[in-house]
Design a protein around this motif. Structure first.
Motif, PDB file in Angstrom:
ATOM      1  N   MET A 181       0.846  -1.198   0.000  1.00  0.00           N
ATOM      2  CA  MET A 181       0.000   0.000   0.000  1.00  0.00           C
ATOM      3  C   MET A 181       0.878   1.242   0.000  1.00  0.00           C
ATOM      4  O   MET A 181       1.887   1.298   0.710  1.00  0.00           O
ATOM      5  N   THR A 182       0.513   2.232  -0.806  1.00  0.00           N
ATOM      6  CA  THR A 182       1.300   3.459  -0.881  1.00  0.00           C
ATOM      7  C   THR A 182       0.678   4.552  -0.015  1.00  0.00           C
ATOM      8  O   THR A 182      -0.511   4.523   0.304  1.00  0.00           O
ATOM      9  N   HIS A 183       1.526   5.534   0.341  1.00  0.00           N
ATOM     10  CA  HIS A 183       1.097   6.637   1.204  1.00  0.00           C
ATOM     11  C   HIS A 183       1.638   7.943   0.635  1.00  0.00           C
ATOM     12  O   HIS A 183       2.835   8.065   0.370  1.00  0.00           O
ATOM     13  N   GLU A 184       0.760   8.914   0.485  1.00  0.00           N
ATOM     14  CA  GLU A 184       1.181  10.226  -0.005  1.00  0.00           C
ATOM     15  C   GLU A 184       2.015  10.934   1.059  1.00  0.00           C
ATOM     16  O   GLU A 184       1.798  10.773   2.263  1.00  0.00           O
ATOM     17  N   PHE A 185       2.977  11.742   0.597  1.00  0.00           N
ATOM     18  CA  PHE A 185       3.761  12.556   1.520  1.00  0.00           C
ATOM     19  C   PHE A 185       4.143  13.859   0.836  1.00  0.00           C
ATOM     20  O   PHE A 185       4.124  13.968  -0.394  1.00  0.00           O
ATOM     21  N   GLU A 186       4.482  14.846   1.651  1.00  0.00           N
ATOM     22  CA  GLU A 186       5.026  16.101   1.131  1.00  0.00           C
ATOM     23  C   GLU A 186       5.905  16.742   2.190  1.00  0.00           C
ATOM     24  O   GLU A 186       5.547  16.769   3.370  1.00  0.00           O
ATOM     25  N   VAL A 187       7.057  17.225   1.766  1.00  0.00           N
ATOM     26  CA  VAL A 187       7.959  18.008   2.605  1.00  0.00           C
ATOM     27  C   VAL A 187       8.171  19.334   1.897  1.00  0.00           C
ATOM     28  O   VAL A 187       8.476  19.363   0.709  1.00  0.00           O
ATOM     29  N   ASP A 188       7.999  20.431   2.618  1.00  0.00           N
ATOM     30  CA  ASP A 188       8.109  21.775   2.042  1.00  0.00           C
ATOM     31  C   ASP A 188       9.142  22.548   2.856  1.00  0.00           C
ATOM     32  O   ASP A 188       8.938  22.785   4.053  1.00  0.00           O
ATOM     33  N   GLU A 189      10.271  22.895   2.241  1.00  0.00           N
ATOM     34  CA  GLU A 189      11.367  23.574   2.932  1.00  0.00           C
ATOM     35  C   GLU A 189      11.757  24.842   2.180  1.00  0.00           C
ATOM     36  O   GLU A 189      11.636  24.907   0.950  1.00  0.00           O
ATOM     37  N   GLU A 190      12.255  25.831   2.920  1.00  0.00           N
ATOM     38  CA  GLU A 190      12.716  27.081   2.309  1.00  0.00           C
ATOM     39  C   GLU A 190      13.984  27.538   3.005  1.00  0.00           C
ATOM     40  O   GLU A 190      14.120  27.388   4.225  1.00  0.00           O
ATOM     41  N   ILE A 191      14.911  28.096   2.234  1.00  0.00           N
ATOM     42  CA  ILE A 191      16.172  28.556   2.793  1.00  0.00           C
ATOM     43  C   ILE A 191      16.644  29.787   2.031  1.00  0.00           C
ATOM     44  O   ILE A 191      16.392  29.914   0.830  1.00  0.00           O
ATOM     45  N   THR A 192      17.291  30.705   2.739  1.00  0.00           N
ATOM     46  CA  THR A 192      17.905  31.872   2.109  1.00  0.00           C
ATOM     47  C   THR A 192      19.385  31.591   1.909  1.00  0.00           C
ATOM     48  O   THR A 192      20.086  31.192   2.846  1.00  0.00           O
ATOM     49  N   LEU A 193      19.868  31.799   0.683  1.00  0.00           N
ATOM     50  CA  LEU A 193      21.227  31.424   0.308  1.00  0.00           C
ATOM     51  C   LEU A 193      22.052  32.656  -0.047  1.00  0.00           C
ATOM     52  O   LEU A 193      21.541  33.599  -0.674  1.00  0.00           O
ATOM     53  N   ASP A 194      23.319  32.644   0.349  1.00  0.00           N
ATOM     54  CA  ASP A 194      24.248  33.726   0.008  1.00  0.00           C
ATOM     55  C   ASP A 194      24.806  33.489  -1.388  1.00  0.00           C
ATOM     56  O   ASP A 194      25.987  33.166  -1.560  1.00  0.00           O
ATOM     57  N   ALA A 195      23.962  33.615  -2.386  1.00  0.00           N
ATOM     58  CA  ALA A 195      24.353  33.350  -3.767  1.00  0.00           C
ATOM     59  C   ALA A 195      23.338  33.997  -4.693  1.00  0.00           C
ATOM     60  O   ALA A 195      22.224  34.335  -4.281  1.00  0.00           O
ATOM     61  N   THR A 196      23.734  34.177  -5.942  1.00  0.00           N
ATOM     62  CA  THR A 196      22.813  34.705  -6.931  1.00  0.00           C
ATOM     63  C   THR A 196      21.907  33.596  -7.450  1.00  0.00           C
ATOM     64  O   THR A 196      22.236  32.410  -7.324  1.00  0.00           O
ATOM     65  N   PRO A 197      20.769  33.932  -8.046  1.00  0.00           N
ATOM     66  CA  PRO A 197      19.928  32.880  -8.647  1.00  0.00           C
ATOM     67  C   PRO A 197      20.683  32.044  -9.672  1.00  0.00           C
ATOM     68  O   PRO A 197      20.448  30.829  -9.774  1.00  0.00           O
ATOM     69  N   GLU A 198      21.593  32.662 -10.418  1.00  0.00           N
ATOM     70  CA  GLU A 198      22.376  31.930 -11.409  1.00  0.00           C
ATOM     71  C   GLU A 198      23.290  30.908 -10.742  1.00  0.00           C
ATOM     72  O   GLU A 198      23.439  29.781 -11.227  1.00  0.00           O
TER      73      GLU A 198
END
Length: 260
Positions: free
Chosen positions: A1-18
Motif C-alpha cells: 500500500m502506498t502513502h502520499e507525503f510532502e515536505v516543504d522547505e525554504e532557505i535563504t542562500l548567500d548566492a545569486t539565482p544563477e
C-alpha cells in the motif's frame, strides 16, 4: 500500500539565482552537495539520473526555467512508489536568493520511517547546499564519499563519535571549531556549519564539506565532498579518495564494534 507525503522547505542562500541554478540543475553542481553521481538533461522532458551504491534511479524533468524553477519526477517503481522534486528560485531584495523545495510523492509500506528521515533530511541537505554556495562558490567536488555503516539504535554513542572525530571539545553548534586528521595526510582545522542532534552534523574544512548522518533505520552514513585545487591531478585525487575511503570505513567498523 502506498502513502502520499510532502515536505516543504525554504532557505535563504548567500548566492545569486544563477549560482543556485548551477548548483541544483547541473550534474557536477548537484554532486557537490547532494549524494551520489548525478546527470541531468537540460530541458523539459529531459532525463536525469542519480547513481548511488551501485544503483541508478531515473527521473523526467517536468519543469525547466533557468534561474527560476526546476522540477523532476522519479520513475514509478513496481510497488507504485515515486518521488518528485520542485525547486523554486527567487532573488532576494538586497542580495541573496530564496530557494524553496517541495518534495512529494508516494512512499511504501515503511512510509513512517521514510517520512521521518525525509522530513529532517531534506532541510539538512539544503543547509549543505548553503555551505557549498557560501564557501566553495565556483568550485565543484573532485570526488565524493557516501559510505553507509552500521545500524545503531542508541544515538548517544553515535553523536559522541561524531563530535570526537572532528576534535570538538564543547557542544556541537554552528561556529564550533575542531581538528580532523582521520582521512588526511595532515590534520586540518574544522568548523561546524550546522548540527541537528542526534541526526546530522555538517562540518567544513578549507577543502572539504562533510556531513555525518544517523538516519533512516538508524544507519550511520559518512559523506564527504572534496574540492581539489587546480594544482591537484587525477592521480593524486584518486589516492586521496582511496585513503579517505579506507579511513572512514575503519571508523564505521569501529562503531559497529561498539554496538555489538
Amino acid at each position: 500500500m502506498t502513502h502520499e507525503f510532502e515536505v516543504d522547505e525554504e532557505i535563504t542562500l548567500d548566492a545569486t539565482p544563477e549560482q543556485v541554478w548551477q548548483a541544483i540543475a547541473t550534474g557536477p553542481g548537484i554532486d557537490s552537495w547532494f549524494m551520489g553521481r548525478n546527470e541531468i538533461e537540460p530541458r523539459e522532458g529531459g532525463r536525469s539520473s542519480l547513481s548511488l551504491l551501485g544503483h541508478t534511479s531515473e527521473s523526467t524533468v517536468t519543469a525547466w526555467e533557468p534561474g527560476r524553477r526546476l522540477a523532476y519526477r522519479g520513475d514509478t517503481g513496481p510497488d507504485g512508489t515515486f518521488m518528485a522534486f520542485e525547486y523554486l528560485i527567487e532573488a532576494r531584495d538586497g542580495g541573496g536568493t530564496v530557494l524553496r523545495l517541495v518534495h512529494n510523492g508516494l512512499l511504501g509500506d515503511d512510509w513512517e520511517d521514510q517520512y521521518r528521515a525525509l522530513s529532517v533530511g531534506d532541510g539538512m541537505y539544503l543547509r549543505k547546499l548553503a555551505v557549498h554556495l557560501r564557501h566553495f562558490t565556483g568550485r565543484t567536488s573532485a570526488w565524493n564519499l557516501f559510505l553507509p555503516g552500521p545500524a545503531m539504535p542508541d544515538p548517544a554513542p553515535v553523536w559522541a563519535a561524531f563530535t570526537e572525530v572532528f576534535g570538538l571539545t564543547g557542544p556541537a553548534v554552528a561556529g564550533s571549531t575542531g581538528r580532523i586528521g582521520l582521512d588526511r595526510a595532515e590534520p586540518a582545522d574544522a568548523v561546524v556549519e550546522f548540527a541537528h542532534e542526534p541526526d546530522f552534523l555538517g562540518v567544513r574544512t578549507a577543502d572539504s564539506l562533510y556531513m555525518l548522518v544517523h538516519g533512516y533505520r538508524d544507519t550511520v552514513v559518512v559523506e564527504r565532498h572534496a574540492f581539489a585545487t587546480s594544482a591537484e591531478g587525477t592521480e593524486s585525487g584518486a589516492k586521496a579518495e582511496a585513503v579517505a575511503t579506507e579511513a572512514w570505513t575503519g571508523w564505521l567498523n569501529g562503531l559497529a564494534g561498539q554496538g555489538s
